[in-house]
Design an enzyme around this catalytic site. Structure first.
Site, short mmCIF file in Angstrom:
data_model
loop_
_atom_site.label_atom_id
_atom_site.label_comp_id
_atom_site.label_asym_id
_atom_site.label_seq_id
_atom_site.Cartn_x
_atom_site.Cartn_y
_atom_site.Cartn_z
N LYS A 70 15.39 11.60 33.61
CA LYS A 70 16.72 11.95 34.65
C LYS A 70 17.14 13.45 33.57
CE LYS A 70 19.59 8.61 34.77
NZ LYS A 70 18.57 7.78 34.02
N ARG A 97 26.47 5.17 39.66
CA ARG A 97 26.01 4.15 39.21
C ARG A 97 25.99 3.20 39.50
NH1 ARG A 97 24.39 7.08 34.48
NH2 ARG A 97 23.46 6.32 32.53
N ARG A 153 14.23 8.84 20.90
CA ARG A 153 14.50 10.70 21.81
C ARG A 153 15.26 11.15 20.17
NH1 ARG A 153 18.19 10.07 26.78
NH2 ARG A 153 19.33 8.51 25.45
N ARG A 157 21.06 9.20 19.47
CA ARG A 157 22.88 9.30 19.91
C ARG A 157 22.42 7.84 19.86
NH1 ARG A 157 22.07 10.17 26.45
NH2 ARG A 157 22.45 8.17 26.56
N ARG A 212 21.95 -1.60 27.79
CA ARG A 212 22.06 -0.10 28.71
C ARG A 212 20.73 -1.17 29.83
NH1 ARG A 212 20.78 4.33 25.11
NH2 ARG A 212 20.05 5.68 27.19
P1 AP5 Z 1 15.48 11.37 29.19
O1 AP5 Z 1 15.49 12.72 30.15
O2 AP5 Z 1 16.94 12.03 27.80
O3 AP5 Z 1 16.05 9.94 30.30
P2 AP5 Z 1 17.19 9.81 31.46
O4 AP5 Z 1 16.81 9.15 31.81
O5 AP5 Z 1 18.11 11.48 31.29
O6 AP5 Z 1 17.19 8.90 29.82
P3 AP5 Z 1 19.55 8.55 29.25
O7 AP5 Z 1 19.62 7.94 28.35
O8 AP5 Z 1 20.05 10.05 29.17
O9 AP5 Z 1 19.89 7.68 30.72
P4 AP5 Z 1 21.90 7.70 30.63
O10 AP5 Z 1 21.29 7.11 31.70
O11 AP5 Z 1 21.48 5.74 29.48
O12 AP5 Z 1 22.47 7.97 29.90
P5 AP5 Z 1 23.34 8.75 30.26
O13 AP5 Z 1 23.70 9.93 29.01
O14 AP5 Z 1 23.60 9.32 31.34
O15 AP5 Z 1 14.19 10.99 28.15
C1 AP5 Z 1 14.21 10.36 27.39
C2 AP5 Z 1 13.58 10.41 26.19
O16 AP5 Z 1 11.94 9.89 26.55
C3 AP5 Z 1 12.99 11.87 25.67
O17 AP5 Z 1 12.38 12.14 24.31
C4 AP5 Z 1 12.12 12.62 26.40
O18 AP5 Z 1 11.70 13.60 25.40
C5 AP5 Z 1 11.36 11.80 26.80
N1 AP5 Z 1 10.56 11.82 27.86
C6 AP5 Z 1 10.85 11.47 29.25
N2 AP5 Z 1 9.84 11.83 30.14
C7 AP5 Z 1 8.93 11.48 29.61
C8 AP5 Z 1 7.70 11.36 29.48
N3 AP5 Z 1 6.80 11.66 31.46
N4 AP5 Z 1 6.93 10.98 28.96
C9 AP5 Z 1 7.32 10.55 27.86
N5 AP5 Z 1 7.89 11.06 27.47
C10 AP5 Z 1 9.06 11.21 28.06
O19 AP5 Z 1 24.40 7.82 30.04
C11 AP5 Z 1 25.18 7.08 28.95
C12 AP5 Z 1 26.62 6.02 28.59
O20 AP5 Z 1 27.37 7.07 29.25
C13 AP5 Z 1 25.93 4.83 29.75
O21 AP5 Z 1 25.53 4.55 29.05
C14 AP5 Z 1 27.23 4.36 30.26
O22 AP5 Z 1 28.05 3.65 29.53
C15 AP5 Z 1 28.38 5.90 30.74
N6 AP5 Z 1 28.03 7.04 32.05
C16 AP5 Z 1 27.33 7.99 32.38
N7 AP5 Z 1 27.35 7.99 34.03
C17 AP5 Z 1 27.84 6.52 33.97
C18 AP5 Z 1 28.42 6.77 35.34
N8 AP5 Z 1 28.04 7.35 36.64
N9 AP5 Z 1 29.38 5.78 35.35
C19 AP5 Z 1 29.52 5.03 34.36
N10 AP5 Z 1 29.42 5.08 32.82
C20 AP5 Z 1 28.87 6.08 33.15
#
Ligand code: AP5
Length: 210
Positions: free
Chosen positions: A13, A88, A122, A153, A164
């Site tokens: 994402k 979410r 990552r 992270r 997660r």
């Molecule tokens: P990346 O692009 O970083 O993936 P992502 O989907 O953004 O993953 P996140 O871990 O950031 O998502 P998340 O939803 O758990 O975390 P968030 O920060 O939102 O890609 C991942 C890796 O894969 C990278 O190394 C990339 O280079 C690689 N990659 C990507 N595409 C690829 C491909 N096609 N092929 C190969 N490699 C690839 O949330 C963190 C925390 O915040 C949550 O756990 C929660 O506690 C809180 N939070 C955030 N938003 C909310 C909400 N709305 N409600 C409640 N809690 C929330």
């Protein structure tokens, strides 16, 4: 265009929404990045959110809804935006519908075993949030964009990654049905696709929705 990126942790994402943001000239709003900034600044929200994030749990809906409602009022959101990581839960989606018009939902579909591999390798830039993977860094340890040393992270530790994923399946996956029923969602991925292949599929999906 107001766009939502939906998908499990590690689905891409952040990576893909940054690409779309650059091409369309609209801001990427990552609730995860906003929360990590609040934790690092030790704000009241950050102090409340930290324990949930460290455990791989969702931060309570009321906190998240207030953060996003306020952010969407900014001047830079008036021509469109990309929501990365929000909504979410069904409650967040219902609240969003009261203060935003969503034109497109991109659902990134990636199997759990691939997600575990991606998150384990990552590395992120703590300054600009750009994500990398150790397999594609070729030994480099700094951000391409600004030279900041990359970090892992806290919530990318194996035990937190599993919780997660569990939370995603229980609380966020139901949003796929929720948005499918509205006819503005396209699912992209499903197998091992490269970053570039996924970007192309996303731009085609956005054109088809428009
Ligand atoms: P990346 O692009 O970083 O993936 P992502 O989907 O953004 O993953 P996140 O871990 O950031 O998502 P998340 O939803 O758990 O975390 P968030 O920060 O939102 O890609 C991942 C890796 O894969 C990278 O190394 C990339 O280079 C690689 N990659 C990507 N595409 C690829 C491909 N096609 N092929 C190969 N490699 C690839 O949330 C963190 C925390 O915040 C949550 O756990 C929660 O506690 C809180 N939070 C955030 N938003 C909310 C909400 N709305 N409600 C409640 N809690 C929330």
């Amino acid at each position: 265009m107001n766009i939502i990126f939906l998908g499990p942790p590690g689905a891409g994402k952040g990576t893909q929404s940054q690409i779309v943001s650059r091409r369309l000239g609209i801001p990427q709003i990552s609730t995860g990045d906003m929360l990590r900034q609040a934790v690092s600044d030790k704000t009241a929200t950050g102090l409340k959110a930290k324990a949930y994030m460290d455990a791989g749990q969702l931060v309570p809906d009321d906190i998240m809804i207030d953060i996003v409602r306020e952010r969407l009022q900014s001047a830079d959101c008036q021509k469109g935006y990309i929501l990365d990581g929000f909504p979410r839960t069904v409650a967040q989606a219902q609240a969003l519908a009261e203060f935003a018009d969503i034109h497109a939902v991109i659902n990134l579909n990636v199997p759990d075993e691939v997600l575990v591999r991606r998150l384990g390798g990552r590395r992120v830039c703590p300054a600009c949030g750009a994500p990398y993977h150790v397999d594609r860094l070729g030994g480099k340890t700094t951000c391409e964009a600004d030279g900041t040393p990359l970090i892992q992270r806290d919530d990318d530790r194996p035990e937190t990654v599993q919780s997660r994923l569990n939370v995603y399946h229980e609380k966020t996956a139901p949003l796929v049905n929720y948005y499918e029923g509205m006819g503005c969602m396209k699912t992209v991925g499903g197998g091992e696709m490269t970053l570039e292949e996924i970007s192309e599929a996303i731009f085609s999906a956005l054109e088809a929705i428009q």
